[in-house]
Motif scaffolding. Sequence first.
Motif, mmCIF file in Angstrom:
data_model
loop_
_atom_site.group_PDB
_atom_site.id
_atom_site.type_symbol
_atom_site.label_atom_id
_atom_site.label_comp_id
_atom_site.label_asym_id
_atom_site.label_seq_id
_atom_site.Cartn_x
_atom_site.Cartn_y
_atom_site.Cartn_z
ATOM 1 N N PHE A 21 61.387 63.324 30.765
ATOM 2 C CA PHE A 21 60.268 62.638 30.092
ATOM 3 C C PHE A 21 59.178 63.558 29.555
ATOM 4 O O PHE A 21 59.007 64.658 29.982
ATOM 5 C CB PHE A 21 59.617 61.431 31.190
ATOM 6 N N GLN A 22 58.473 63.204 28.573
ATOM 7 C CA GLN A 22 57.377 63.935 27.844
ATOM 8 C C GLN A 22 56.179 63.197 27.907
ATOM 9 O O GLN A 22 56.270 62.084 27.228
ATOM 10 C CB GLN A 22 57.817 64.574 26.669
ATOM 11 N N VAL A 23 54.738 63.565 28.304
ATOM 12 C CA VAL A 23 53.788 63.115 28.094
ATOM 13 C C VAL A 23 52.925 63.781 26.954
ATOM 14 O O VAL A 23 52.710 64.928 27.099
ATOM 15 C CB VAL A 23 52.809 63.068 29.198
ATOM 16 N N GLY A 24 52.591 62.914 25.826
ATOM 17 C CA GLY A 24 51.963 63.728 24.579
ATOM 18 C C GLY A 24 50.644 62.936 24.601
ATOM 19 O O GLY A 24 49.927 62.804 25.263
ATOM 20 N N LYS A 25 50.265 63.099 23.220
ATOM 21 C CA LYS A 25 49.028 62.520 22.788
ATOM 22 C C LYS A 25 48.653 61.185 23.234
ATOM 23 O O LYS A 25 47.481 61.088 23.334
ATOM 24 C CB LYS A 25 49.228 62.510 21.146
ATOM 25 N N GLY A 26 49.499 60.332 23.255
ATOM 26 C CA GLY A 26 49.050 58.832 23.797
ATOM 27 C C GLY A 26 48.897 58.598 25.100
ATOM 28 O O GLY A 26 48.268 57.825 25.773
ATOM 29 N N MET A 32 55.926 53.693 29.720
ATOM 30 C CA MET A 32 56.362 54.956 29.976
ATOM 31 C C MET A 32 56.585 54.845 31.730
ATOM 32 O O MET A 32 57.468 55.283 32.214
ATOM 33 C CB MET A 32 55.586 55.980 29.819
ATOM 34 N N ILE A 33 55.628 54.341 32.214
ATOM 35 C CA ILE A 33 55.679 54.153 33.683
ATOM 36 C C ILE A 33 56.880 53.254 34.279
ATOM 37 O O ILE A 33 57.456 53.524 35.017
ATOM 38 C CB ILE A 33 54.503 53.498 34.227
ATOM 39 N N LYS A 34 57.094 52.159 33.655
ATOM 40 C CA LYS A 34 58.307 51.489 33.762
ATOM 41 C C LYS A 34 59.481 52.237 33.531
ATOM 42 O O LYS A 34 60.550 52.038 34.398
ATOM 43 C CB LYS A 34 58.331 50.214 32.835
ATOM 44 N N GLN A 35 59.615 53.054 32.441
ATOM 45 C CA GLN A 35 60.836 53.788 32.159
ATOM 46 C C GLN A 35 61.134 54.846 33.474
ATOM 47 O O GLN A 35 62.306 55.193 33.832
ATOM 48 C CB GLN A 35 60.927 54.470 31.002
ATOM 49 N N ILE A 36 59.831 55.583 33.705
ATOM 50 C CA ILE A 36 59.949 56.636 34.817
ATOM 51 C C ILE A 36 60.375 55.982 36.286
ATOM 52 O O ILE A 36 61.082 56.505 36.966
ATOM 53 C CB ILE A 36 58.660 57.360 34.976
ATOM 54 N N GLY A 37 59.862 54.593 36.460
ATOM 55 C CA GLY A 37 60.151 53.942 37.643
ATOM 56 C C GLY A 37 61.844 53.836 37.687
ATOM 57 O O GLY A 37 62.384 53.880 38.767
ATOM 58 N N ILE A 46 62.668 63.521 39.650
ATOM 59 C CA ILE A 46 62.742 63.864 38.055
ATOM 60 C C ILE A 46 61.721 64.807 37.995
ATOM 61 O O ILE A 46 60.561 64.937 38.630
ATOM 62 C CB ILE A 46 62.459 62.572 37.204
ATOM 63 N N LYS A 47 61.679 65.321 36.631
ATOM 64 C CA LYS A 47 60.695 66.206 36.337
ATOM 65 C C LYS A 47 60.277 65.657 34.775
ATOM 66 O O LYS A 47 60.707 65.102 34.019
ATOM 67 C CB LYS A 47 61.172 67.851 35.853
ATOM 68 N N VAL A 48 58.850 65.781 34.921
ATOM 69 C CA VAL A 48 58.102 65.077 33.617
ATOM 70 C C VAL A 48 57.393 66.265 32.844
ATOM 71 O O VAL A 48 56.772 67.048 33.770
ATOM 72 C CB VAL A 48 57.247 64.116 33.937
ATOM 73 N N SER A 49 57.381 66.543 31.641
ATOM 74 C CA SER A 49 56.858 67.750 30.802
ATOM 75 C C SER A 49 55.528 67.026 30.266
ATOM 76 O O SER A 49 55.492 65.982 29.669
ATOM 77 C CB SER A 49 57.827 68.240 29.964
ATOM 78 N N ILE A 50 54.328 67.784 30.348
ATOM 79 C CA ILE A 50 53.245 67.573 29.618
ATOM 80 C C ILE A 50 53.071 68.397 28.501
ATOM 81 O O ILE A 50 53.052 69.641 28.473
ATOM 82 C CB ILE A 50 51.875 67.659 30.592
ATOM 83 N N LEU A 51 53.049 67.890 27.329
ATOM 84 C CA LEU A 51 53.118 68.443 26.075
ATOM 85 C C LEU A 51 51.547 68.844 25.827
ATOM 86 O O LEU A 51 50.641 68.647 26.491
ATOM 87 C CB LEU A 51 53.372 67.588 24.722
ATOM 88 N N GLN A 52 51.509 69.991 24.994
ATOM 89 C CA GLN A 52 50.132 70.882 24.435
ATOM 90 C C GLN A 52 49.080 69.894 23.826
ATOM 91 O O GLN A 52 48.063 70.113 24.360
ATOM 92 C CB GLN A 52 50.470 71.868 23.578
#
Length: 96
Positions: A21-26, A32-37, A46-52
């Motif tokens: 998963f990637q967390v971006g501008k939004g 997103m929380i539902k999908q990660i669950g 799991i790993k989640v990436s935070i975009l620039q």
Amino acid sequence: MLTGKQKRYLRSQAHHLSPIFQVGKGGVNDNMIKQIGEALEVRELIKVSILQNCEEDRGEVAEALAEGAEAELVQVIGNTIVLYKESSENKQIVLP
């Protein structure tokens, strides 16, 4: 709550994983929380990436994701978050 030994074990297990998963501008949202669950139920770790372009602080993003998905925050390293949640039906990881 995870002990230090359990977190160390989970970090070693997560080392070879790629972020799914990637967390971006939004930022963090309910979908997103539902999908990660759901992903945590299947994979447990799991790993989640935070975009620039993410405007929120990475610590706040990590806490929001862990709290929303009712998961344990294993590690925040760089722009990557590692989350763990014991699966109720598909248990694969045995903690020390």
